[in-house]
Design an enzyme around this catalytic site. Sequence first.
Site, short mmCIF file in Angstrom:
data_model
loop_
_atom_site.label_atom_id
_atom_site.label_comp_id
_atom_site.label_asym_id
_atom_site.label_seq_id
_atom_site.Cartn_x
_atom_site.Cartn_y
_atom_site.Cartn_z
N ARG A 177 -20.16 0.57 18.89
CA ARG A 177 -19.51 1.46 17.92
C ARG A 177 -20.19 1.33 16.56
O ARG A 177 -20.40 2.34 15.86
CB ARG A 177 -18.02 1.12 17.80
CG ARG A 177 -17.20 1.50 19.01
CD ARG A 177 -15.72 1.18 18.82
NE ARG A 177 -15.11 2.04 17.83
CZ ARG A 177 -13.87 1.86 17.35
NH1 ARG A 177 -13.15 0.83 17.76
NH2 ARG A 177 -13.37 2.70 16.47
N CYS A 236 -12.47 -2.82 10.21
CA CYS A 236 -12.60 -2.51 11.64
C CYS A 236 -12.50 -1.00 11.79
O CYS A 236 -13.09 -0.27 11.02
CB CYS A 236 -11.53 -3.24 12.45
SG CYS A 236 -9.84 -2.94 11.85
#
Length: 281
Positions: A177, A236
């Site tokens: 990611r 995050c």
Amino acid sequence: MQPLIDLPKLLALDKTTTVIVDVRGGADAHERYQQSHLDGAVFASLDDDLALHPEDAAFGGRHPLPSTKDFADLLTRLGITPDTHVVIYDDKANAMGAARLWWMLKAIGHQKVQVLNGGLKAAIDKGIILSFEEVTPNVVESYPVPAGFAGTASIEEVKLAANDDSHLVIDVRENARYLGQTEPIDLVAGHIPGAINIPYAGNMDSDSKYLVDELLHDKYAQQLGDISPKNVIVHCGSGVTACHTLLALEQAGLTGAKLYVGSWSEWSRRPELPIGKESRY
């Protein structure tokens, strides 16, 4: 008080001064709690209690913090006072709701708060008999409304820190990611340019418990180098799993790092902001 507590120490605590909180996320969170939880644990929902439901994630991300008034009301409903010893766990190796609630309590100045190392899995592995009975919290006086959540970083602070050698922005998402190879949740793949990637999963051993303190310290001290932990910002996807790393840093004795609550879910929705696809190093 160390952020982590092991199961034997939890079982030995005085139940009259301790509140155990089971924090889970997802639409079926309460149903999972009802099916099995630690005896005496009250329930809190990651999605409904520890975050707002934003109209536009471009301003605050997918899990923005609730108001301090709502948070104080939640603590009161859970039977928590400023003197309560709170122990938290979840069913995701403490990478979701448990770490988030731990951080929120620390951010308002609550002193006695710990996370069960290994979460619900640790209890199951030890053969602890779980309960399916709903727990009614104790009735307590209203928790004082805090002035705010300390230790947060704004999107403007992140912009500056990501391009300042005396600061460090840590992205705790999985590497694919971070590199923009996949993005299963947010609208745009990639990362904040200048941020480094230290996936939160690396905080844990093969048994889903945190690494021992010395290993955690060496792991992060090597990455920080001469940078003060107070100049570190952790993020995050939406400000939840980043708390797992903030807990790891504190357990390792590296205190003072901040949380970028909006995280990638906010940054990636701002068309004027740059998107990185390559590693900083």
